[in-house]
Design a protein around this motif. Structure first.
Motif, PDB file in Angstrom:
ATOM      1  N   GLU A 264     -23.003 -46.871 -14.558  1.00  0.00           N
ATOM      2  CA  GLU A 264     -22.091 -45.758 -14.626  1.00  0.00           C
ATOM      3  C   GLU A 264     -22.668 -44.417 -13.750  1.00  0.00           C
ATOM      4  OE1 GLU A 264     -19.726 -44.087 -18.474  1.00  0.00           O
ATOM      5  OE2 GLU A 264     -22.166 -43.931 -18.587  1.00  0.00           O
ATOM      6  N   THR A 265     -24.110 -44.220 -14.238  1.00  0.00           N
ATOM      7  CA  THR A 265     -24.656 -43.140 -13.757  1.00  0.00           C
ATOM      8  C   THR A 265     -24.799 -43.217 -12.237  1.00  0.00           C
ATOM      9  OG1 THR A 265     -26.187 -42.979 -15.680  1.00  0.00           O
ATOM     10  CG2 THR A 265     -26.920 -41.575 -13.725  1.00  0.00           C
ATOM     11  N   THR A 266     -25.019 -44.270 -11.657  1.00  0.00           N
ATOM     12  CA  THR A 266     -25.114 -44.435 -10.134  1.00  0.00           C
ATOM     13  C   THR A 266     -23.904 -44.084  -9.672  1.00  0.00           C
ATOM     14  OG1 THR A 266     -26.828 -46.133 -10.432  1.00  0.00           O
ATOM     15  CG2 THR A 266     -25.630 -46.093  -8.260  1.00  0.00           C
ATOM     16  N   VAL A 267     -22.822 -44.690 -10.032  1.00  0.00           N
ATOM     17  CA  VAL A 267     -21.534 -44.140  -9.431  1.00  0.00           C
ATOM     18  C   VAL A 267     -21.135 -42.822  -9.294  1.00  0.00           C
ATOM     19  CG1 VAL A 267     -18.931 -44.451  -9.775  1.00  0.00           C
ATOM     20  CG2 VAL A 267     -20.350 -46.623 -10.083  1.00  0.00           C
ATOM     21  N   ILE A 268     -21.556 -42.162 -10.608  1.00  0.00           N
ATOM     22  CA  ILE A 268     -21.308 -40.676 -10.902  1.00  0.00           C
ATOM     23  C   ILE A 268     -22.161 -39.752  -9.842  1.00  0.00           C
ATOM     24  CG2 ILE A 268     -21.622 -38.669 -12.177  1.00  0.00           C
ATOM     25  CD1 ILE A 268     -21.039 -40.656 -14.666  1.00  0.00           C
TER      26      ILE A 268
ATOM     27  N   VAL B 239     -23.066 -34.435 -17.542  1.00  0.00           N
ATOM     28  CA  VAL B 239     -24.292 -34.338 -18.371  1.00  0.00           C
ATOM     29  C   VAL B 239     -24.018 -34.452 -19.876  1.00  0.00           C
ATOM     30  CG1 VAL B 239     -26.104 -32.992 -19.084  1.00  0.00           C
ATOM     31  CG2 VAL B 239     -25.338 -32.955 -16.832  1.00  0.00           C
ATOM     32  N   PRO B 240     -22.849 -34.035 -20.517  1.00  0.00           N
ATOM     33  CA  PRO B 240     -22.718 -34.184 -21.832  1.00  0.00           C
ATOM     34  C   PRO B 240     -22.472 -35.909 -22.144  1.00  0.00           C
ATOM     35  CG  PRO B 240     -21.642 -32.449 -21.456  1.00  0.00           C
ATOM     36  CD  PRO B 240     -22.189 -33.036 -20.153  1.00  0.00           C
ATOM     37  N   LEU B 241     -21.791 -36.471 -21.301  1.00  0.00           N
ATOM     38  CA  LEU B 241     -21.561 -37.971 -21.551  1.00  0.00           C
ATOM     39  C   LEU B 241     -22.676 -38.814 -21.300  1.00  0.00           C
ATOM     40  CD1 LEU B 241     -19.550 -40.558 -21.509  1.00  0.00           C
ATOM     41  CD2 LEU B 241     -19.526 -40.295 -18.955  1.00  0.00           C
ATOM     42  N   LYS B 242     -23.696 -38.326 -20.393  1.00  0.00           N
ATOM     43  CA  LYS B 242     -24.749 -39.335 -20.268  1.00  0.00           C
ATOM     44  C   LYS B 242     -25.753 -39.068 -21.438  1.00  0.00           C
ATOM     45  CE  LYS B 242     -25.009 -41.859 -18.096  1.00  0.00           C
ATOM     46  NZ  LYS B 242     -24.428 -43.182 -18.113  1.00  0.00           N
TER      47      LYS B 242
ATOM     48  N   THR C 207     -24.772 -38.487 -24.428  1.00  0.00           N
ATOM     49  CA  THR C 207     -24.151 -39.537 -25.571  1.00  0.00           C
ATOM     50  C   THR C 207     -24.473 -40.849 -25.390  1.00  0.00           C
ATOM     51  OG1 THR C 207     -22.179 -37.824 -25.730  1.00  0.00           O
ATOM     52  CG2 THR C 207     -21.864 -40.057 -26.651  1.00  0.00           C
ATOM     53  N   ARG C 208     -24.448 -41.610 -24.189  1.00  0.00           N
ATOM     54  CA  ARG C 208     -24.742 -42.532 -23.738  1.00  0.00           C
ATOM     55  C   ARG C 208     -26.079 -42.848 -24.287  1.00  0.00           C
ATOM     56  NH1 ARG C 208     -20.179 -45.171 -23.243  1.00  0.00           N
ATOM     57  NH2 ARG C 208     -19.016 -44.826 -21.415  1.00  0.00           N
ATOM     58  N   ALA C 209     -26.917 -42.001 -23.991  1.00  0.00           N
ATOM     59  CA  ALA C 209     -28.530 -42.195 -24.301  1.00  0.00           C
ATOM     60  C   ALA C 209     -28.556 -42.257 -25.725  1.00  0.00           C
ATOM     61  CB  ALA C 209     -29.499 -41.096 -23.651  1.00  0.00           C
ATOM     62  N   ARG C 210     -27.785 -41.383 -26.483  1.00  0.00           N
ATOM     63  CA  ARG C 210     -27.964 -41.524 -27.787  1.00  0.00           C
ATOM     64  C   ARG C 210     -27.357 -42.955 -28.368  1.00  0.00           C
ATOM     65  NH1 ARG C 210     -24.440 -38.668 -32.328  1.00  0.00           N
ATOM     66  NH2 ARG C 210     -25.554 -39.063 -34.123  1.00  0.00           N
ATOM     67  N   GLN C 211     -26.343 -43.216 -27.832  1.00  0.00           N
ATOM     68  CA  GLN C 211     -25.667 -44.581 -28.186  1.00  0.00           C
ATOM     69  C   GLN C 211     -26.644 -45.795 -28.173  1.00  0.00           C
ATOM     70  OE1 GLN C 211     -22.470 -45.593 -25.399  1.00  0.00           O
ATOM     71  NE2 GLN C 211     -22.028 -47.735 -26.679  1.00  0.00           N
ATOM     72  N   PHE C 212     -27.237 -45.793 -26.829  1.00  0.00           N
ATOM     73  CA  PHE C 212     -28.269 -46.893 -26.627  1.00  0.00           C
ATOM     74  C   PHE C 212     -29.588 -46.900 -27.424  1.00  0.00           C
ATOM     75  CE2 PHE C 212     -31.983 -49.103 -24.402  1.00  0.00           C
ATOM     76  CZ  PHE C 212     -31.130 -50.286 -24.185  1.00  0.00           C
ATOM     77  N   THR C 213     -29.988 -45.369 -27.838  1.00  0.00           N
ATOM     78  CA  THR C 213     -30.816 -45.456 -28.961  1.00  0.00           C
ATOM     79  C   THR C 213     -30.642 -45.983 -30.280  1.00  0.00           C
ATOM     80  OG1 THR C 213     -31.868 -43.658 -27.516  1.00  0.00           O
ATOM     81  CG2 THR C 213     -32.709 -43.805 -29.697  1.00  0.00           C
ATOM     82  N   VAL C 214     -29.565 -45.443 -30.832  1.00  0.00           N
ATOM     83  CA  VAL C 214     -29.082 -45.834 -32.056  1.00  0.00           C
ATOM     84  C   VAL C 214     -28.568 -47.448 -32.108  1.00  0.00           C
ATOM     85  CG1 VAL C 214     -27.336 -45.626 -33.714  1.00  0.00           C
ATOM     86  CG2 VAL C 214     -28.286 -43.730 -32.538  1.00  0.00           C
TER      87      VAL C 214
END
Length: 332
Positions: free
Chosen positions: A262-266, A284-287, A289-296
């Motif tokens: 996803e990040t690569t395409v963006i 940036v806000p989406l990524k 949130t993605r980082a928090r999602q993966f961490t949690v």
């Protein structure tokens, strides 16, 4: 769905009164029939908002024909997804995977969330509902084709293929039982964006293709968390999701890799002149949130919380895409 084509929180299913079959009272029957549609889960249906926001970037207005086409397409989406979910509920009831995933030991996903194990809908009624929803969806998309301002062959073929494939998730061809579950979740998202854009504009622009790809990753990036939670029951039911086939570490790497894609395409979209230079900044806000999602979900092991964050991330993605499109159109 075990693999969650339409996952997350939605309206509470109809209660079952003691000694009363849901089909005995008209109100209860209607409520029980509507539940498989998961109308509270709008994540796939947000595709129409993305497409409509893309129209100004293609210098295309929203005339009467476009509005009718979009409305018919949306109704077709709702009906086809409802059919797929209802068929999947029947499959999940027959192989008992829904009872395992949503039963008393799975307090975070109450059994009442599945109408067949809960007894609020019979198997016959669910199949009848799915069949009617499938026919209604096909008719809606036929109307969309009739009203469409443009009918490029690729868009027409994509629409027909999608109408045929979506109900096959766990019924008919049973694609989710043949190793295509993750691909299916993403492809459905792509198919709900690009063909409609083609019917409205007659073309498939670069920005539209990028946004269709990102939109399709959204349901996949919360569906894989559902699959991780359901891995044991899916394995017993013979549904080979990535969570079933990979080790826990391999599954974590797979989910992390999807976010990297996803990040690569963006990031590469502006480099390929498919999006403005500031395109990555909008996400940036989406990524975050993605980082928090993966961490949690993956690091701390709170899988269902990670799934919920994934649903929120997808909706944030849609808001971001719409905002980007409006800004692109305004600067053109």
């Amino acid at each position: 769905m075990t693999g969650d084509l339409n996952t997350g929180t939605a309206a509470k299913p109809p209660p079952r009164e003691a000694g009363v079959h849901p089909g005995r009272r008209p109100g209860a029957r209607l409520s029980a029939y509507l539940w498989p549609a998961r109308l509270g889960m709008v994540d796939y249906y947000l595709s129409v908002a993305v497409v409509l926001s893309l129209l100004p970037t293609a210098r295309q207005g929203l005339d009467g024909a476009s509005l009718l086409t979009s409305a018919a397409f949306l109704l077709g989406e709702v009906c086809l997804v409802a059919a797929a979910v209802a068929f999947d509920d029947v499959t999940g009831h027959r192989d008992e995977s829904d009872a395992a995933n949503h039963g008393p030991d799975a307090a975070a996903r109450a059994l009442a969330g599945k109408t067949l194990p809960a007894g609020t809908l019979t198997e016959t009624a669910a199949i009848r509902f799915a069949g009617c929803a499938l026919v209604a969806g096909a008719l809606c998309w036929a109307a969309a084709l009739f009203w469409a301002p443009h009918r490029p062959l690729w868009a027409v073929l994509a629409l027909v293929a999608t109408a045929v494939v979506v109900p096959q998730y766990s019924w008919g061809l049973r694609l989710s039982h043949r190793g295509f579950q993750e691909v299916f979740l993403a492809v459905v998202g792509w198919a709900f964006v690009l063909p409609l854009f083609g019917l409205l504009t007659g073309k498939a622009g670069g920005l539209a293709a990028v946004e269709a790809f990102l939109f399709g990753l959204g349901p996949l990036l919360f569906g894989v968390y559902s699959n991780t939670h359901d891995a044991e029951a899916d394995r017993a039911a013979g549904r080979p999701t990535a969570a079933c086939l990979l080790s826990p570490r391999g599954n974590r790497l797979f989910i992390g890799a999807l976010s990297v894609v996803e990040t690569t395409v963006i990031v590469t979209a502006p480099l390929l002149d498919l999006a403005p230079w500031w395109f990555p900044l909008a996400f940036v806000p989406l990524k975050a949130t993605r980082a928090r999602q993966f961490t949690v979900g993956m690091v701390r092991g709170d899988i269902l919380r990670g799934r919920l964050l994934g649903i929120r991330a997808h909706r944030l993605l849609v808001v971001t895409l719409v905002a980007v499109n409006l800004l692109v159109a305004g600067s053109a």
